[in-house]
Design a protein around this motif. Structure first.
Motif, PDB file in Angstrom:
ATOM      1  N   ASP A  89       0.834  -1.209   0.000  1.00  0.00           N
ATOM      2  CA  ASP A  89       0.000   0.000   0.000  1.00  0.00           C
ATOM      3  C   ASP A  89       0.864   1.254   0.000  1.00  0.00           C
ATOM      4  OD1 ASP A  89      -2.412  -1.346  -0.059  1.00  0.00           O
ATOM      5  OD2 ASP A  89      -2.774  -1.172   2.104  1.00  0.00           O
ATOM      6  N   GLN A  90       1.918   1.240   0.800  1.00  0.00           N
ATOM      7  CA  GLN A  90       2.817   2.393   0.859  1.00  0.00           C
ATOM      8  C   GLN A  90       3.518   2.614  -0.480  1.00  0.00           C
ATOM      9  OE1 GLN A  90       4.971   1.023   4.418  1.00  0.00           O
ATOM     10  NE2 GLN A  90       4.566   3.047   5.259  1.00  0.00           N
ATOM     11  N   CYS A  91       3.922   1.556  -1.124  1.00  0.00           N
ATOM     12  CA  CYS A  91       4.593   1.671  -2.424  1.00  0.00           C
ATOM     13  C   CYS A  91       3.655   2.234  -3.482  1.00  0.00           C
ATOM     14  CB  CYS A  91       5.137   0.317  -2.866  1.00  0.00           C
ATOM     15  SG  CYS A  91       6.548  -0.243  -1.907  1.00  0.00           S
ATOM     16  N   TRP A  92       2.405   1.753  -3.506  1.00  0.00           N
ATOM     17  CA  TRP A  92       1.429   2.275  -4.467  1.00  0.00           C
ATOM     18  C   TRP A  92       1.175   3.751  -4.218  1.00  0.00           C
ATOM     19  CZ3 TRP A  92       0.420   0.599  -8.959  1.00  0.00           C
ATOM     20  CH2 TRP A  92       0.414  -0.753  -9.243  1.00  0.00           C
ATOM     21  N   GLU A  93       1.060   4.131  -2.947  1.00  0.00           N
ATOM     22  CA  GLU A  93       0.843   5.544  -2.602  1.00  0.00           C
ATOM     23  C   GLU A  93       2.017   6.397  -3.078  1.00  0.00           C
ATOM     24  OE1 GLU A  93      -0.596   9.098  -1.155  1.00  0.00           O
ATOM     25  OE2 GLU A  93      -1.671   7.221  -1.456  1.00  0.00           O
ATOM     26  N   LEU A  94       3.231   5.910  -2.874  1.00  0.00           N
ATOM     27  CA  LEU A  94       4.412   6.639  -3.326  1.00  0.00           C
ATOM     28  C   LEU A  94       4.405   6.785  -4.843  1.00  0.00           C
ATOM     29  CD1 LEU A  94       7.119   7.978  -2.607  1.00  0.00           C
ATOM     30  CD2 LEU A  94       8.166   5.711  -2.799  1.00  0.00           C
ATOM     31  N   LEU A  95       4.052   5.730  -5.552  1.00  0.00           N
ATOM     32  CA  LEU A  95       3.981   5.787  -7.006  1.00  0.00           C
ATOM     33  C   LEU A  95       2.943   6.814  -7.458  1.00  0.00           C
ATOM     34  CD1 LEU A  95       4.815   4.736  -9.780  1.00  0.00           C
ATOM     35  CD2 LEU A  95       3.113   2.922  -9.504  1.00  0.00           C
ATOM     36  N   ARG A  96       1.776   6.825  -6.822  1.00  0.00           N
ATOM     37  CA  ARG A  96       0.741   7.807  -7.178  1.00  0.00           C
ATOM     38  C   ARG A  96       1.213   9.232  -6.915  1.00  0.00           C
ATOM     39  NH1 ARG A  96      -2.697   3.657  -5.148  1.00  0.00           N
ATOM     40  NH2 ARG A  96      -2.641   4.558  -3.077  1.00  0.00           N
ATOM     41  N   GLN A  97       1.903   9.438  -5.798  1.00  0.00           N
ATOM     42  CA  GLN A  97       2.452  10.769  -5.485  1.00  0.00           C
ATOM     43  C   GLN A  97       3.444  11.202  -6.562  1.00  0.00           C
ATOM     44  OE1 GLN A  97       4.111  11.540  -1.592  1.00  0.00           O
ATOM     45  NE2 GLN A  97       2.862   9.894  -0.736  1.00  0.00           N
ATOM     46  N   ARG A  98       4.346  10.297  -6.923  1.00  0.00           N
ATOM     47  CA  ARG A  98       5.367  10.627  -7.918  1.00  0.00           C
ATOM     48  C   ARG A  98       4.732  10.975  -9.262  1.00  0.00           C
ATOM     49  NH1 ARG A  98      10.601   9.670  -7.301  1.00  0.00           N
ATOM     50  NH2 ARG A  98      10.823   9.076  -9.485  1.00  0.00           N
ATOM     51  N   ARG A  99       3.733  10.194  -9.678  1.00  0.00           N
ATOM     52  CA  ARG A  99       3.056  10.463 -10.951  1.00  0.00           C
ATOM     53  C   ARG A  99       2.348  11.813 -10.911  1.00  0.00           C
ATOM     54  NH1 ARG A  99       0.442   4.539 -12.288  1.00  0.00           N
ATOM     55  NH2 ARG A  99       2.340   3.606 -13.131  1.00  0.00           N
ATOM     56  N   ALA A 100       1.672  12.108  -9.816  1.00  0.00           N
ATOM     57  CA  ALA A 100       0.951  13.374  -9.702  1.00  0.00           C
ATOM     58  C   ALA A 100       1.924  14.550  -9.716  1.00  0.00           C
ATOM     59  CB  ALA A 100       0.112  13.391  -8.426  1.00  0.00           C
ATOM     60  N   LEU A 101       3.004  14.448  -8.981  1.00  0.00           N
ATOM     61  CA  LEU A 101       3.991  15.524  -8.967  1.00  0.00           C
ATOM     62  C   LEU A 101       4.559  15.754 -10.358  1.00  0.00           C
ATOM     63  CD1 LEU A 101       5.821  14.696  -5.631  1.00  0.00           C
ATOM     64  CD2 LEU A 101       4.512  16.774  -6.110  1.00  0.00           C
ATOM     65  N   SER A 102       4.890  14.676 -11.037  1.00  0.00           N
ATOM     66  CA  SER A 102       5.442  14.777 -12.387  1.00  0.00           C
ATOM     67  C   SER A 102       4.431  15.400 -13.348  1.00  0.00           C
ATOM     68  CB  SER A 102       5.861  13.395 -12.877  1.00  0.00           C
ATOM     69  OG  SER A 102       6.393  13.463 -14.168  1.00  0.00           O
ATOM     70  N   GLU A 103       3.182  14.982 -13.238  1.00  0.00           N
ATOM     71  CA  GLU A 103       2.124  15.481 -14.126  1.00  0.00           C
ATOM     72  C   GLU A 103       1.945  16.993 -14.005  1.00  0.00           C
ATOM     73  OE1 GLU A 103      -2.695  15.013 -14.585  1.00  0.00           O
ATOM     74  OE2 GLU A 103      -1.556  13.322 -13.804  1.00  0.00           O
ATOM     75  N   PHE A 104       2.145  17.527 -12.812  1.00  0.00           N
ATOM     76  CA  PHE A 104       1.941  18.951 -12.590  1.00  0.00           C
ATOM     77  C   PHE A 104       3.249  19.738 -12.607  1.00  0.00           C
ATOM     78  CE2 PHE A 104      -1.989  17.104 -11.057  1.00  0.00           C
ATOM     79  CZ  PHE A 104      -2.907  17.918 -11.693  1.00  0.00           C
ATOM     80  N   GLY A 105       4.300  19.118 -13.150  1.00  0.00           N
ATOM     81  CA  GLY A 105       5.562  19.820 -13.342  1.00  0.00           C
ATOM     82  C   GLY A 105       6.430  19.953 -12.109  1.00  0.00           C
TER      83      GLY A 105
END
Length: 44
Positions: free
Chosen positions: A9-25
């Motif tokens: 669960d923690q790994c998936w959350e980290l992946l989602r955070q990274r994708r969101a940060l990248s998406e918004f520059g």
């Protein structure tokens, strides 16, 4: 087994955070693993 589920669960959350940060520059390296009680159960 429960420990592995929480860590996953923690790994998936980290992946989602990274994708969101990248998406918004923003820097995806700024993502941080949240404590297990915060990340646990946040599945999409």
């Amino acid at each position: 087994m429960r420990t592995v589920e929480v860590q996953l669960d923690q790994c998936w959350e980290l992946l989602r955070q990274r994708r969101a940060l990248s998406e918004f520059g923003d820097d995806p390296n700024a993502a941080r693993i949240r404590p297990a009680d915060e990340a646990e159960g946040h599945q999409s």
